[in-house]
Motif scaffolding. Structure first.
Motif, PDB file in Angstrom:
ATOM      1  N   ASN A  26       0.849  -1.199   0.000  1.00 46.50           N
ATOM      2  CA  ASN A  26       0.000   0.000   0.000  1.00 46.50           C
ATOM      3  C   ASN A  26       0.883   1.247   0.000  1.00 46.50           C
ATOM      4  OD1 ASN A  26       0.924   0.229   2.640  1.00 46.50           O
ATOM      5  ND2 ASN A  26      -0.973  -0.529   3.552  1.00 46.50           N
ATOM      6  N   ASP A  61       0.135  -6.021   0.955  1.00 45.19           N
ATOM      7  CA  ASP A  61      -1.299  -6.299   0.970  1.00 45.19           C
ATOM      8  C   ASP A  61      -1.777  -6.929  -0.339  1.00 45.19           C
ATOM      9  OD1 ASP A  61      -1.229  -4.158  -0.797  1.00 45.19           O
ATOM     10  OD2 ASP A  61      -2.897  -3.074   0.151  1.00 45.19           O
ATOM     11  N   LYS A  91      -5.569  -9.235  -3.757  1.00 42.81           N
ATOM     12  CA  LYS A  91      -5.462  -8.380  -2.580  1.00 42.81           C
ATOM     13  C   LYS A  91      -5.922  -9.125  -1.334  1.00 42.81           C
ATOM     14  CE  LYS A  91      -4.448  -4.029  -3.438  1.00 42.81           C
ATOM     15  NZ  LYS A  91      -3.272  -3.404  -2.854  1.00 42.81           N
ATOM     16  N   PRO A 150      -6.005  -8.466   3.383  1.00 43.66           N
ATOM     17  CA  PRO A 150      -5.781  -7.486   4.449  1.00 43.66           C
ATOM     18  C   PRO A 150      -4.315  -7.468   4.880  1.00 43.66           C
ATOM     19  CG  PRO A 150      -7.700  -8.854   4.929  1.00 43.66           C
ATOM     20  CD  PRO A 150      -7.011  -9.486   3.761  1.00 43.66           C
ATOM     21  N   PRO A 151      -3.771  -6.296   5.212  1.00 44.97           N
ATOM     22  CA  PRO A 151      -2.357  -6.192   5.577  1.00 44.97           C
ATOM     23  C   PRO A 151      -1.938  -7.072   6.760  1.00 44.97           C
ATOM     24  CG  PRO A 151      -3.248  -4.015   5.120  1.00 44.97           C
ATOM     25  CD  PRO A 151      -4.400  -4.959   5.123  1.00 44.97           C
ATOM     26  N   HIS A 152      -2.870  -7.369   7.682  1.00 45.37           N
ATOM     27  CA  HIS A 152      -2.477  -8.166   8.852  1.00 45.37           C
ATOM     28  C   HIS A 152      -2.188  -9.624   8.490  1.00 45.37           C
ATOM     29  CE1 HIS A 152      -6.833  -9.093   8.762  1.00 45.37           C
ATOM     30  NE2 HIS A 152      -6.477 -10.242   9.309  1.00 45.37           N
ATOM     31  N   GLY A 199      -0.120 -10.331   6.019  1.00 43.65           N
ATOM     32  CA  GLY A 199       1.121 -10.267   5.249  1.00 43.65           C
ATOM     33  C   GLY A 199       2.145 -11.312   5.646  1.00 43.65           C
ATOM     34  N   ASP A 234      -8.708 -15.873   5.109  1.00 40.92           N
ATOM     35  CA  ASP A 234      -8.952 -14.459   5.414  1.00 40.92           C
ATOM     36  C   ASP A 234      -9.643 -14.380   6.771  1.00 40.92           C
ATOM     37  OD1 ASP A 234      -9.459 -11.798   5.556  1.00 40.92           O
ATOM     38  OD2 ASP A 234     -10.850 -11.721   3.863  1.00 40.92           O
ATOM     39  N   GLN A 291       1.837  -7.603  10.046  1.00 42.99           N
ATOM     40  CA  GLN A 291       2.144  -6.804   8.868  1.00 42.99           C
ATOM     41  C   GLN A 291       3.613  -6.939   8.463  1.00 42.99           C
ATOM     42  OE1 GLN A 291       0.959  -2.762   9.751  1.00 42.99           O
ATOM     43  NE2 GLN A 291      -1.193  -3.176   9.336  1.00 42.99           N
TER      44      GLN A 291
END
Length: 276
Positions: A105, A111, A126, A128-130, A132, A175, A252
């Protein structure tokens, strides 16, 4: 003759005075509504489905059986809001291919990645960043991967594939929502940076959302503040920034080491400005 005229005048006067009183009694009597008013007619400011005697909810209570109107466990209760739009069931599809390059991002936090399916065009996946750390541990560039998810439009209208699960070999990443940290994160210490403005950082929509100093420090500012700085903070001008360093949250991954300050106070030409 004169007496008869007086009697007639007295009778007319009595009838005139009694007429409003009779109409008032008729309007006040609930058992005798006026002929030109419909019983239980919807009011303009009270929609028909919310009438006290209608089929809709009244005083916070829901009527009807499961799946009926107003029942939170019916079809409407299964829907929720996502991105400002009412969402229902979403069809999942699966795409397979090899992992291309990682995508981050605006703060270079992982992400997403590109997926080469052999059709000549790469699909942008894509997540969510958490997630990663989990995704980066499960796959690498060139890995064969299968991704379950759905197509959606990104912030700028580009088509992306939103991951629901990812499978590479015997590893599957789902996810899942971020976990609540066991202890509250520490408040970052206020930091100060001084330098010349080397460039402006743009978001994916082309709007300025940061200043890049000559020592590579990125000053994160809201777009409406950047608009106000157009004449005050030109490239090459010196600026002092007070702000809080951006720290990574659990799970992240930052693809590129970056010193990012979320500005709280800017000093330009000796004048301080509060950022909010």
């Amino acid at each position: 003759m004169e007496t008869n005229a007086k009697l007639i005048a007295l009778t007319l006067l009595t009838a005139t005075l009694a007429s409003p009183f009779a109409k008032a009694q008729q309007a006040a009597d609930p058992g005798n509504p006026p002929a030109d008013v419909a019983i239980n007619a919807p009011r303009p400011d009270f929609p028909e489905h919310q009438q006290p005697d209608g089929p809709g909810p009244r005083h916070g209570k829901h009527r009807g059986g499961p799946g009926g109107p107003g029942n939170p466990r019916g079809p409407q209760g299964l829907q929720g809001f996502q991105g400002g739009h009412l969402q229902g069931l979403t069809s999942l599809t699966t795409v397979s291919g090899t992992v291309g390059q990682w995508i981050g991002n605006d703060d270079a936090i992982l992400d997403g990645f590109t997926l080469n399916a052999g059709s000549g065009t790469a699909t942008t996946v894509k997540f969510p960043p958490h997630l990663g750390q989990q995704v980066q541990k499960a796959i690498k560039t060139g890995s064969n991967v299968s991704v379950s998810g759905y197509s959606m439009n990104g912030p700028n209208g580009e088509n992306v594939f939103r991951m629901n699960s990812l499978t590479a070999g015997k590893t599957t990443v789902f996810d899942t929502p971020p976990t609540r940290p066991a202890t509250a994160p520490e408040t970052p210490a206020l930091a100060t940076a001084t330098g010349k403005i080397a460039d402006y950082r743009l978001d994916r929509g082309g709007r300025v959302n940061g200043l890049v100093l000559d020592d590579k420090t990125i000053v994160s500012i809201p777009p409406h503040v950047a608009y106000q700085l157009t004449d005050l903070a030109k490239k090459g001008s010196t600026i002092t920034v007070q702000g809080y360093p951006k720290s990574l949250r659990e799970g992240q991954v930052q693809l590129e080491k970056m010193n990012i300050l979320r500005a709280s106070v800017l000093t330009i030409n000796g004048q301080q400005y509060l950022v909010r």
